[in-house]
Scaffold this motif. Structure first.
Motif, PDB file in Angstrom:
ATOM      1  N   ASP A  94       2.297  -2.606   6.419  1.00  0.00           N
ATOM      2  CA  ASP A  94       1.649  -3.886   6.148  1.00  0.00           C
ATOM      3  C   ASP A  94       2.701  -4.981   5.994  1.00  0.00           C
ATOM      4  O   ASP A  94       3.906  -4.750   6.213  1.00  0.00           O
ATOM      5  CB  ASP A  94       0.745  -3.784   4.913  1.00  0.00           C
ATOM      6  CG  ASP A  94       1.512  -3.484   3.633  1.00  0.00           C
ATOM      7  OD1 ASP A  94       2.755  -3.631   3.615  1.00  0.00           O
ATOM      8  OD2 ASP A  94       0.863  -3.102   2.637  1.00  0.00           O
ATOM      9  N   GLU A  95       2.263  -6.181   5.605  1.00  0.00           N
ATOM     10  CA  GLU A  95       3.176  -7.322   5.524  1.00  0.00           C
ATOM     11  C   GLU A  95       4.268  -7.126   4.466  1.00  0.00           C
ATOM     12  O   GLU A  95       5.317  -7.775   4.504  1.00  0.00           O
ATOM     13  CB  GLU A  95       2.402  -8.612   5.238  1.00  0.00           C
ATOM     14  CG  GLU A  95       1.662  -8.656   3.914  1.00  0.00           C
ATOM     15  CD  GLU A  95       0.297  -7.993   3.982  1.00  0.00           C
ATOM     16  OE1 GLU A  95      -0.443  -8.081   2.976  1.00  0.00           O
ATOM     17  OE2 GLU A  95      -0.024  -7.388   5.028  1.00  0.00           O
ATOM     18  N   LEU A 100       0.342   1.588   6.107  1.00  0.00           N
ATOM     19  CA  LEU A 100      -1.057   1.216   6.295  1.00  0.00           C
ATOM     20  C   LEU A 100      -1.620   2.084   7.418  1.00  0.00           C
ATOM     21  O   LEU A 100      -1.093   2.081   8.532  1.00  0.00           O
ATOM     22  CB  LEU A 100      -1.183  -0.267   6.652  1.00  0.00           C
ATOM     23  CG  LEU A 100      -2.618  -0.764   6.905  1.00  0.00           C
ATOM     24  CD1 LEU A 100      -3.427  -0.726   5.614  1.00  0.00           C
ATOM     25  CD2 LEU A 100      -2.600  -2.181   7.480  1.00  0.00           C
ATOM     26  N   ARG A 102      -4.710   3.096   9.884  1.00  0.00           N
ATOM     27  CA  ARG A 102      -5.959   2.619  10.482  1.00  0.00           C
ATOM     28  C   ARG A 102      -6.819   3.823  10.869  1.00  0.00           C
ATOM     29  O   ARG A 102      -6.328   4.759  11.520  1.00  0.00           O
ATOM     30  CB  ARG A 102      -5.674   1.729  11.685  1.00  0.00           C
ATOM     31  CG  ARG A 102      -4.897   0.469  11.291  1.00  0.00           C
ATOM     32  CD  ARG A 102      -4.882  -0.589  12.377  1.00  0.00           C
ATOM     33  NE  ARG A 102      -4.127  -1.757  11.925  1.00  0.00           N
ATOM     34  CZ  ARG A 102      -4.657  -2.740  11.195  1.00  0.00           C
ATOM     35  NH1 ARG A 102      -5.938  -2.697  10.857  1.00  0.00           N
ATOM     36  NH2 ARG A 102      -3.901  -3.765  10.800  1.00  0.00           N
TER      37      ARG A 102
END
Length: 309
Positions: A94-95, A100, A102
């Motif tokens: 992620d940022e 992360l 999916r």
């Protein structure tokens, strides 16, 4: 073993902690996993915690309308707080640089439907989990959230007024495939054949015994009282009974050649605190032909023939 042993209904899959390495392996191998959806955001993306690793499932990956027929927002919103199957589509950062993952429930459902299209035939046994009860039947998850229909007339030989007389939402049951419309991807189930023949059920009782029963139908000439889901008898009196009443009954006679059990009501009883567990006579294998009636039955046999339509 049931045909869907490798693709169990949601909520029946054994779970274990996830590691990042295991999630990457699952992505490479196309494995189906399961976790509980924690929340659904304003964009209708489902969020998961996979042993502390963030997982997201966009709306378009949460439902497969061409399989389940569900495409409304409620189909996504209602996943919150429930076990949800998925495949891992990607493992990213992620940022903030945190992992992360999916996820896609749609891909898991497509995988099991592909399996069904090549292997499933009428008479195959499936483990199921009841998801919804309607007057006309029960909706049953037969794997990864793929839902099949179990019509009320195929739930048991003893007639019931509503599927809630036999099942509870979330209940695990065994079923058999009655029909499979491959073009529409629609599976119709049956359940009564797994509960045993008339003789298998009648052998549990003897004339002269007094047992508990449930009133299922009240007619002018008497009441039909269920002794087991696939066995009912007739009592002459109808009293002030209504379907669902519990009663004690004296068994006057059991006549296999006429497939009849003659009963006498002793008294009305308080309702059961909880439903009695279902007793399955068939739990594995494949059904091609099932006969309910006894061999010496005076009329044509009561039977089910399982075959492709």
């Amino acid at each position: 073993m049931p045909e869907n042993k490798f693709f169990p209904p949601e909520g029946l899959r054994s779970s274990s902690p996830f590691s990042l390495a295991e999630l990457r392996t699952a992505m490479e191998q196309g494995d189906i996993l399961e976790s509980t959806a924690l929340r659904c955001d304003a964009a209708h993306t489902l969020h998961f915690s996979l042993s502390g690793i963030a997982g997201v499932m966009p709306r378009q990956e949460a439902v497969a309308p061409w399989i389940s027929g569900a495409d409304r927002d409620i189909a996504v919103l209602s996943r919150v707080g429930k076990p949800t199957c998925f495949t891992v589509q990607s493992v990213e950062a992620d940022e903030k640089g945190a992992p992360l993952v999916r996820l896609s429930r749609r891909a898991a459902q497509e995988k099991i439907m592909d399996h069904f299209l090549t292997s499933l035939t009428p008479g195959d046994l499936l483990a199921g989990r009841v998801t919804r009860l309607e007057p006309f039947g029960a909706f049953v998850d037969i794997g990864c959230g793929v839902v099949a229909m179990l019509p009320i007339e195929h739930i048991s030989v003893s007639r019931i007024s509503h599927p809630k007389d036999r099942f509870l939402p979330g209940q695990k049951i065994l079923t058999a495939v009655r029909a499979f419309d491959r073009e529409q991807r629609r599976v119709t189930l049956t359940h009564r054949e797994l509960l045993g023949s008339w003789m298998e059920n009648a052998s549990r009782f003897q004339p002269g015994e007094t047992v508990r029963g449930i009133v299922r139908t009240v007619k002018e000439y008497g009441s039909f009282i269920e002794l087991a889901p696939n066995l009912s008898g007739l009592a002459d009196t109808k009293e002030n009974f209504v379907p669902g009443d519990c009663v004690s009954v004296y068994i006057k006679s059991i006549r296999p050649e006429r497939m009849k059990v003659k009963l006498q009501v002793i008294e009305k009883l308080p309702p059961l605190a909880e439903p009695e567990p279902l007793r399955y006579q068939i739990t594995d294998g494949h059904l091609s032909h099932w006969v309910y009636s006894p061999p010496n039955y005076e009329k044509p046999p009561v039977e089910t023939v399982f075959q492709e339509e």
